[in-house]
Every structure is written in structure tokens, then in C-alpha cells.
Write an enzyme that holds these catalytic residues in place. Structure first.
Site, PDB file in Angstrom:
ATOM      1  CG  ASP B  50      -0.257  -0.011   2.528  1.00  0.00           C
ATOM      2  OD1 ASP B  50       0.986  -0.100   2.546  1.00  0.00           O
ATOM      3  OD2 ASP B  50      -0.945   0.042   3.552  1.00  0.00           O
ATOM      4  NE  ARG B 273      -4.263   1.494   2.275  1.00  0.00           N
ATOM      5  CZ  ARG B 273      -4.404   0.186   2.463  1.00  0.00           C
ATOM      6  NH1 ARG B 273      -3.574  -0.447   3.234  1.00  0.00           N
ATOM      7  NH2 ARG B 273      -5.377  -0.489   1.874  1.00  0.00           N
ATOM      8  CE1 TYR B 281       3.262  -4.114   7.251  1.00  0.00           C
ATOM      9  CE2 TYR B 281       2.842  -1.764   7.432  1.00  0.00           C
ATOM     10  CZ  TYR B 281       3.006  -2.898   6.660  1.00  0.00           C
ATOM     11  OH  TYR B 281       2.910  -2.804   5.296  1.00  0.00           O
ATOM     12  N   PRO B 356       7.905  -5.477   5.017  1.00  0.00           N
ATOM     13  CG  PRO B 356       5.721  -6.132   5.563  1.00  0.00           C
ATOM     14  CD  PRO B 356       7.153  -6.555   5.694  1.00  0.00           C
TER      15      PRO B 356
END
Lengths: 646, 646
Positions: B50, B273, B281, B356
């Protein structure tokens, strides 16, 4: 009639051009049952209107497709005046010009074919509803019972008979031969599905449609207008003009800049466009002895092109690709009213026609449809008083008058700018006059000045608390920072066209204790059972579903936390969390040069004391007052909204 | 094998994730015959990668869909560090932070699901080609003849057997149960067509595909990599992390701002987002005694959510809507090479895996695919020397090393930031260190520093003529004015990713006569039969079809006319007129605050004398020199391009 099926709809929209689609947008967004019919079997694919004014771009932003328009459109921020130099040449008069007045705005006038605007409207309508334009359908009779009160009962006082056309009937009289074939080679991929006519009915098939409202958006020769017995008053001049969209091959320096050329050979307006097209408007008088009878039907593309050649001489001009062309006689015509009662309305070219050269046709039409659309939608939802519908004619008729006034002024000078025999001594003055007309009308033309008159939707009492915010005008655009994420956003995107009224709480400086208390007191009112939020929101609906409260304070986002704002200013949604999109800061965001912390200044609001502003669903200012003026606030909404029945 | 049909393609791309689609884009744009297969029957719809870095946004602009990304994505320009305050609370360490280094750019880091990026790639590929991703197809064997020279003959040294999967096989092992149903309610309308798996073949159906090139973009467990016998070297740590995309219901102040939280209860990264989602995370060690065996498969969504609750305490945290979640063990792994010969390549996760959390996975993958894609496409078109393909591994392997280096640094501090017993005395320093790591790697992470090494595509001789332009780095973004229409544009949009090399003629100040003569002399060269334009353009093609010349002068648009530029700088197209998009001005455009006339300054170029710059089809700088240095210019293209056969 026994065999003809009968259906019912809340709103029938006749004509799927810009005004019809703008009205249909609201039905789609607000979940209103609506039908949209159009005579032609295929949407416009090339040509037609092309000028987009800045207010229209703001409106697109509030709808959600402005980014697509900006991606494709050609900037028209620059222009120039050209004239004969007296030695057989052409001369740029006064150099390159820019719309300096628009400085600070993210938008300039843009050029993009109406075909694309309709595409984006259609896509948006499809995204939020099942409404689809029914093509190849014509209305054949209209009957109505006048003076049926608008209440919530299921009365359908309008009856329209529809008939499906054959391909030949539907597309009869399409303009002016010689159009090139429209196929996958000359339209973008997202239009391909619409290249093949989609018919929902077989030719000759009939339907009786009963409706609560009708909006006639069926153009200058409006069938609906004739049924409503509303005339189009005014005159058509003798002047004959040709228009063509071509990809020019020329050494004329300003072919991409647009502007005005006036020489012995005639008068011309250039509009630079997407895909390296240029639109040419040329006067056709005297172009050809044989055509001097000035019959529109006698005009050919070659005639227009030859005239362009003559005017641009000694620059060379030619083209290989022509997208579209037409011819028209200049006329200013206006319907005396845009509505018959509260249920039947007309919009766009159906009620006003003028020269296309001032680039206001599509803009005015979209804003007509937009204006009537949300009013009918909110009345049908039972949210708003039926009386708000009366403001449609009040607001838009005045705008149309002004458009025609501008057109007459502009056109007069445009014509005069063509000296019969070489440059006249006063030519320079005339070009200057024309520029002055252009600039004096600029704020109106761009839609920054609309003159919407006092009505329940526009309370004009001068409170002085937000000196530059005038009820009846659109909220001037500013870029502000979101309190929750710090990101900057234009108000054109924040104030979404979703059918909600908005209360802007300009909270001022909440580090000043007395000011904080004012905001707290207002919030207590908003949270109380007697507040407009509580009174006008139907039971079981979110408290922001009819009126959304947006707070814009004058501190930096770093000087205050979202949690310091009363909960009613950042309503908690059980599934979606706090209202992060409801609190904003008028502060500088160093990474964004447009976010300069000057919203309060632009709006004429004191940075400590703030103000209270009501913004209508179409981003026009309805009312302004002090933070304490909850009576004024209630008064506004009492005049506009209905309390839901328990 | 008699019954199995045999087909041929130029390029086979295995895997339709970000790297595969970026490579496929080039095949589509350049008209290369290609096949793209993917094991899954449906594209990614929610979750996964993302983070979008600014260079990736520039790249999207050059492809043509950046406006769609910006319309939907969440700005990540702000972030904050949070830690325990020692009294059971949390404390924002060092206030709100912004990526100040990015000031002046229109782009910030953004957050948007990989699903949408793939959508935009797919739409673009469909717009310009017939290439469509074939889903539910797996490659079962790969045979190849090594060292077959790349020439223009029809040799297909790669043979792959394909098999169509059943729905069950195709979607076996899809991640981690508990995913909510994906339907029209939770994906945008433009994804609806892809909700239903589209199978081109029946399960079990086989095909023998012969190809000239293969690009394996099939992820961390790449089947292609194994066939090519290329290992993935490195290690996986014991650390176990959970990831989830939820719409949080919390009073944590920076839930929309993103950032880092490190407390006794663990370490967490937040990424705000689109659609009010937040990605979390969280480290999962010690979260649960029973789960301490740290098996990835033992992780549940509830476990992740509880950990988030514990870390954010005393702030409340909950959610109702979860889009996606997963768990992973942190590992840094890198393939020693990305290519086997010139015909077989690997890209994206197939050759490098890392945490990530640094937000580089999708960006690096897209840029891998983008890098190999144009090189193969130009070689297949016969335009470029096959040797340029060798630069893929040279350039992208170095970047992947740096990504892993960054990840190790960042991750080390990330872990340390979780003090075992309350805030350690040196915590403040550690947070500062972490911030320093973040900032010291920022230009690399954003893609503004790539370290592409010397090669035929990157000539590193220091000419000093464009002091801030470094061959091997991407052209720094500037906004300039078009000479023909005056409108401003970012170079990211002007330098389209259409497969052309570009010569930037930084013409300097042409009002200085000697400078004008230098530009004229260069133009005479460009017009001559021995010039790189004439030599490398196939007969019958436009002179800008292989190398496009763009001129950027340092005068105002008002001080010079387009016609004053030599014709070769504004090539006439018989159908489309003069090259209006080829001459630009580095001047101030008052209506656009980003168009500040500082391109020359940004690039370190003298405003009078200018410079000559070669930009590769991917916007990386290939060479710089003086306007006279046509030998240097020729030398560059001699090393890269092939003269067409007569």
C-alpha cells in the site's frame, strides 16, 4: 391505451445533455427514482460545447470527477488579441494576456469537448445508482394537473406518453453532413461501449409514464417548453457564424493560446483544445457572394475553412483532421420563466440561447440542472420544504439575463472589431474596450459572482461577521489542512455535492479561553434536542445525514488535538470511527504552496472570533452569523427544512 | 504432446502483480506481442502492499494514471513517534513531523491498496493493446537453449508448458482465513467486472508456449526463479509480525497521521489509508504464551488486534470493519542475480524480500518491472542493442541491495525501540536515531536517488555543465511553461513513458546572439543526415519516433516566439501540425505557484549557456554535455541504439 404499459417515476428528465445530466446526477446521488430519456440513439461523441469555467470545475470537484477533466482538458489561461498591422500582416495587440484575476485558484478556464463531460457525468450516475439514459425515446404528449400540492402522498400529476424511435427518426436532422465517421479511432476507450446505439425498446413501442416532477432539458427547440406554453423571447440577428474543430496546420503563433483575430477579412475567435484541436468561430458575412443570402443551411465546412485562411493571412492555414463543425445565427433568447408551478421545469438551452462564443453555454446549462436537481431531490426525500423549488427560477433566471447581457456587450464589440477597410484609427481603443468587457464580466463568467437573490435559501441580513462571504454567492475556494492527518485539501472537494447542507463552524483561536467557551457553548446547542441537527435529522439516521457540521479553526494543526474539539464537531460513527474529515485548520502546510493559511483572510473572518456560516448543498452561502447566533441559524433551517414525522 | 497446441509469443510474463504489470505496460505501449499469466483466478481486490513513494507517483504520471491515484490515495506527508510517558500513558515524541525534504515537489508519500494500482495498470494496458492477463494459468515446465544470440530472426529459445487450473487449485493457500467476503459492497465499481473469475481455458487444458523472453514476476516463492536455478540468499529472523487493514475506532490522536509507537507492550507502525482505513504492523512476540512458538500459521486476527489494543493503551482501540490481514516473519533475502542471460529475467519479490514496513516493496517491484520492460521492448523492436538488457541486473540489483540495507538499519532500530521495562533512559536517543535513519534514507526511499551504475545507458563522465544532473539518476522534477500555449506542466507528465529516448536541449538565453548561434548550430547538426535523429529513425517514421528532442529555454514565453526556434526543434507533422509540445520555457507562470522559473537552478544549468541532456525512456539521465558536444551525444546513442536496416 389499454395495451400501452403504464409506469411511474418520481422525476422525468427529458434530454441527456449537460443540464439533464447535472439534474440526473442529484437523483442518482440522493437515491431518487428517476427516468432520463433522450431522442438520439447515441451520446455526443465529438464537438459541441467545449468551454469550462472555473466554477464549473469546482462543481466537478464536489461531484468527484474534476481530476479526470483536468487530466484531459486544455488550459485556456492565456489569450491574445490580434489585428491587422496595416501592412498586410497581423499584429498581436497588447501582448500575451492571462486571467490574472484567477491567481491563487487551482483552476483556469479550460477547453474540453462536451462529449467528455457527459461521459464523466454518466459514469458518476452509474456508479451511485441504477439510472441509465434511455436513448431513442421521445415524449409525444404531456398532460398535467396544475396546483396539486406537493406532499408525501403518491400523486403523479404529470402524464407523458413516450414512444421509441427508429434509428432514422432518432437521428434525423443531425447537424450538417460531412462529419467524419465516429469510430474507435477517434474517441477514447471509455466511449467505445456507447458507439453502438443501445436501444431499450423496439421502434414504435409506447409507454405511459406518470411522474411527480418533470425537467425539460431538451435544447433550444425544446418540446417540453412548447408543451408548457412558455415562449422563448428575444431576437436572432442576421449575423451568420461558422464553427469548426480541426487540428490546424498553421504558422500562426497563437494557435494554441487562443484569442481573438479581427482583420479586414473578418472576425474570428480561437479556442485551443484537447488533442491539439483548435476551435474556430468565424463570421461568415460576405465570405462568398453566392452565400450572401445568409442561409445557415448553405454553409459548408470549406466555406468556414476558407474564411479562417483569409483572416489568418499572411499566416498559412490548413488542416487534415476535422472533428466537428456547424453554423449558427447569433440570437439572444430567454424564456420569461423557467418553471410552471413547482413540478415542471426547464433548464439549459431550453430557456436561454445566446452566442456560443462567450463560452458560457455548457456552464450555464450544467448549473441550471444542478440548481433544480438538488432542490427537487431534497423535497422528494421529505427533507426540504417544497417552497425552495421556487428559488430555481428566481436564481437561474437572473443568471441567464446576465449571460445574455454579457453576450450582447461582448458580441457588439466583437462585431465592431472587424474594420471594413483596414485598421481604423480607433481600433486600438476598441480592442481595449473588448478586453475591458471581458475583464469586467470575468468574475460573473467564471461563476464567481452569481447574484442569487434573497429567498428562504439565501438570507441576506448583513451581519458583517464574515465580510467577504456574501449569501447568494458561492463559497470562495480555499485550501485548508485536515486536523487529523495534516493533509491539505481544497474546499471544492471537502464540500461534496452529496445533498447535505453544511454548517461551517469557523472556530477561530481556541487557545483564547473565552473563544473556546464560545465554541463549547455552540457545541452544547448543537448537541441539544432543540438544535437544528437533532430536529431535522430523521430518527435512526446519523446526525450528519441532513446537515453536516464542519469546523475550521485558525490555529496550526500542531497547536491543538482533535480530542480537544467537542464530540458533536467530530461525530463518532459506530462502524467508521471519529469524524476525521470534519475538523480543519486554516494554517500553512509548507509542503503545499496553495495551503497558505489565508482562508480566514479570504473570507473576511476574524482569526480569533471566527463566525458561523451555512453552506447549501450546492456550495452557495445561505447565511452567516456570530457563533452565538443559534437563533439566526435555526431561523435559516426553519425556512428551508421540514422536521421529520415521528 | 501431439494434442497440445503450440503457440508463440515474444515475451512471457509470469505473475500479474505490480512488477509483472509494470513490465506488461511496456509491451502494451510499444506494441510487443506478449502473454501475461497468473495463477490466481481473480486479481487482488483488497489489502497487500500500500505504500507509494514519490518516484513511483512520477512514474505513474509518465504512464498517464497518476491523477487517479492522487484522487483516491491518502497523503502520508505527516508522521509522529509515540512512546510510553513513564506514567502508563503515551507521549508524542518530538511533535508532528513532515517530509520537509520533499518541499517543492507536488508529490508526497501516499497510501493506497495495491489492488487499485493493479487496476490502473490493467486499464492502461487494455487501452493501448490487446494484452489481457490470463488468470488461473500456471507454468509447469521451462526449457531453454542458452546463449542463443538475440537477433531479428524468429527464434524462440524458451519453451514453457502451461496448464489451466481449477478454481480450487488456483486459489489454494490464499492467505489466512477470516477474510471478509469481497463483493460489490466493498470494492469500487471499476473492479466489479473482475469480481467473477474469468477463465480463458478449461481446467486441465494445456498449451506449449514458445517465447523469446521470459520475465518471472511470480513473488517470493517464484516458480520461475527455481527453474532458472537462482537462489534467494539471506536469512529470516525469528521476529513475527501481524498486519491488518481496519477502520479503527479509537481516540489515539494520530490514527490518521501514521507513525511509530513503541511501548512496553510492543512496537507498532501505523499507515493511514484510503477510505478511513489504517494499516497496523505489530510485533507479535510474547503476545500470547501459547503462541510463543512463533508459528506464522498460529496467528489470528484477534491476536493482532489485541496486540494493537495493548500497545495503544490507555487509548481505546476497536474496529468493526477489517479489509485484510496477514502475518509474516521478517526476512531479508536477495538473489545473487536477476537475470539468466539476456532472455530470462526475474523481478520484484521473486528476487528480493524484506520487511514490508519500510514501504518499498511495491515501489521496488514496479520499478524492477518498469526497468526490464522498456529494455526488452526496445530490443524486440530492433531499436536498441541487445546489450542494454545487461543493465537490468546492474541497475536493479544494486537498488535491491540498498533496500535490504535500509530495511536492516530501520528494522534494527524499530526493534530496539521497544523497551523491555518501561522507557529506557536512552529511548529518546533511539527515537532520534530512528528518525535519522528514516531521513538519511529518505531520498533513496522516495526513489530520488537510485545509484544506477555506469553502462552504455549511463555515461558518467563529469562534464560539469549541468551540475545537479547526475547520469544514472532520475531527472529532478520541475514545472515549466509550454511555449505554444503558456500552460504549465510537470516534467513527470511531459516525459511520457512511451518508449522514446529524449534529448533535452536546454537552449539557455537565445536573446544573446552567440547563444542563439549555438542553438542554431546544434539544430543544423540534428537536421543533418549524420545526426542521431536521422541515423536511428527507421525510414518512413517520424523523426521523433525513436528520439524526441525537447527544448527548454530560459526566457519568458513572452520574449520569444515558437517560430524563432529552428524547425527541427518543433517538427512539423503533416496531419497534426507543428510540435507544440516540444518547446518549453523555464519561467514564472503567475497563475501557478509551482511554476517558479527555477528549473535551470534545480538542474544546476547556466541560464545563458544551457546544456544538452539525454534522458532515457524511464526518465533517468543518460548523458549530459555542452550544446556543441554532438560527438558525445552520438557516442551515447551509438552505444545504445542500432541503425535501422535499409
Amino acid at each position: 391505451m389499454a395495451d400501452i404499459p403504464v409506469s411511474h417515476t418520481d422525476v422525468l428528465i427529458i434530454g441527456a445533455g449537460p443540464s439533464g445530466l447535472a439534474a440526473a446526477y442529484w437523483m442518482a446521488r440522493c437515491g431518487i427514482k428517476a427516468r432520463v430519456i433522450d431522442k438520439r440513439t447515441r451520446k455526443v461523441m465529438l464537438g459541441h460545447a467545449d468551454g469550462l469555467r472555473t466554477r464549473t470545475l469546482e462543481l466537478f470537484d464536489s461531484i468527484g470527477f474534476q481530476h479526470k477533466v483536468l487530466h484531459e482538458a486544455q488550459s485556456l489561461a492565456h489569450y491574445a488579441f490580434w489585428r491587422s498591422d496595416g501592412n498586410g500582416g497581423l499584429h498581436r495587440h497588447g501582448g500575451n494576456r492571462q486571467y490574472d484575476l484567477l491567481s491563487g485558484s487551482p483552476y483556469f478556464p479550460m477547453g474540453l469537448s462536451q462529449a467528455r463531460i457527459e461521459r464523466f457525468f454518466l459514469d458518476t450516475i452509474r456508479e451511485c445508482s441504477d439510472i441509465d439514459v434511455e436513448r431513442g425515446i421521445v415524449a409525444e404528449s404531456l398532460a398535467y394537473t396544475e396546483d396539486v400540492e406537493i406532499d408525501e402522498s403518491d400523486t403523479y400529476p404529470i402524464t407523458v406518453k413516450l414512444r421509441a424511435l427508429s434509428e432514422e427518426e432518432a437521428n434525423a436532422g443531425l447537424p450538417y453532413g460531412d462529419l467524419r465517421v465516429i469510430d474507435r479511432n477517434n474517441v477514447p476507450q471509455d466511449e467505445w461501449d456507447d458507439l453502438t446505439p443501445k436501444k431499450t425498446k423496439n421502434p414504435g413501442e409506447k409507454e405511459v409514464l406518470k411522474a411527480k416532477f418533470i425537467i425539460g432539458c431538451d435544447g433550444a427547440h425544446s418540446w417540453t417548453r412548447k408543451q408548457l406554453d412558455i415562449p422563448l423571447e428575444g431576437s436572432t440577428t442576421e449575423a451568420l457564424w461558422g464553427v469548426m474543430d480541426v487540428i490546424p496546420i498553421t504558422d500562426f503563433p497563437d494557435i494554441r493560446r487562443g484569442g481573438f483575430v479581427a482583420t479586414e477579412a473578418g472576425t474570428m475567435l480561437l479556442v485551443s483544445r484537447e488533442r491539439q484541436l483548435t476551435r474556430f468561430y468565424v463570421s461568415l458575412k460576405d465570405v462568398d457572394e453566392e452565400a450572401s443570402n445568409r442561409e445557415r443551411s448553405s454553409v459548408t465546412l470549406d466555406m468556414i475553412s476558407k474564411r479562417v485562411q483569409a483572416i489568418l493571412s499572411p499566416y498559412r492555414f490548413n488542416y487534415e483532421i476535422c472533428d466537428w463543425w456547424t453554423a449558427y445565427q447569433v440570437g439572444q433568447r430567454l424564456a420569461p420563466t423557467f418553471s410552471r408551478g413547482r413540478r415542471m421545469h426547464l433548464a439549459g438551452d431550453a430557456v436561454h440561447t445566446h452566442s456560443p462564443k462567450i463560452g458560457l453555454g455548457m456552464n450555464t446549462s450544467i448549473q441550471d440542472g444542478f440548481n433544480i436537481g438538488w432542490k427537487i431531490a431534497l423535497v422528494l426525500k421529505g427533507i426540504a420544504h417544497p417552497s425552495i423549488i421556487d428559488t430555481y427560477d428566481l436564481e437561474r433566471h437572473r443568471v441567464a439575463e446576465e449571460v445574455l447581457h454579457y453576450d450582447r456587450n461582448f458580441f457588439a464589440h466583437f462585431q465592431e472589431d472587424a474594420p471594413e477597410t483596414g485598421p481604423s484609427p480607433c481600433f486600438e481603443n476598441k480592442a481595449e474596450t473588448m478586453r475591458n468587457v471581458l475583464e469586467s464580466f470575468l468574475l460573473f463568467a467564471e461563476g464567481y459572482k452569481s447574484f442569487y437573490q434573497a429567498s428562504p435559501l439565501v438570507l441576506k441580513e448583513a451581519t458583517g461577521v464574515a465580510g467577504h462571504l456574501e449569501p447568494g454567492e458561492r463559497l470562495p475556494l480555499v485550501k485548508i489542512c485536515n486536523q487529523a492527518d495534516g493533509a491539505s485539501e481544497w474546499t471544492s472537494r471537502i464540500l461534496k455535492s452529496d445533498g447535505r447542507f453544511r454548517i461551517l463552524v469557523l472556530a477561530g483561536d481556541m487557545q483564547v479561553e473565552s473563544q473556546k467557551q464560545r465554541v463549547v457553548a455552540l457545541s452544547q446547542y448543537l448537541d441539544s434536542p432543540c438544535s437544528v441537527l437533532q430536529r431535522f435529522t430523521p430518527k435512526g439516521h446519523n446526525l450528519d445525514s441532513v446537515i453536516e457540521v464542519l469546523t475550521i479553526h485558525s490555529l496550526s494543526v500542531d497547536d491543538i488535538e482533535l480530542s480537544e474539539f467537542p464530540e458533536v464537531l467530530r461525530l463518532l460513527d459506530r462502524k467508521r470511527g471519529w469524524g476525521y474529515d470534519k475538523v480543519w485548520s486554516d494554517s500553512v502546510f509548507p509542503l503545499d504552496r496553495y495551503c497558505d493559511g489565508k482562508a480566514y483572510e479570504t473570507w473576511g473572518v476574524d482569526r480569533v472570533r471566527g463566525a458561523l456560516v451555512v453552506v447549501r448543498p450546492d456550495q452557495y452561502i445561505g447565511w452567516t452569523g456570530e457563533l452565538e447566533d443559534v437563533d439566526g441559524l435555526s431561523g435559516y433551517f426553519d425556512g428551508v427544512l421540514r422536521e421529520p414525522k415521528c
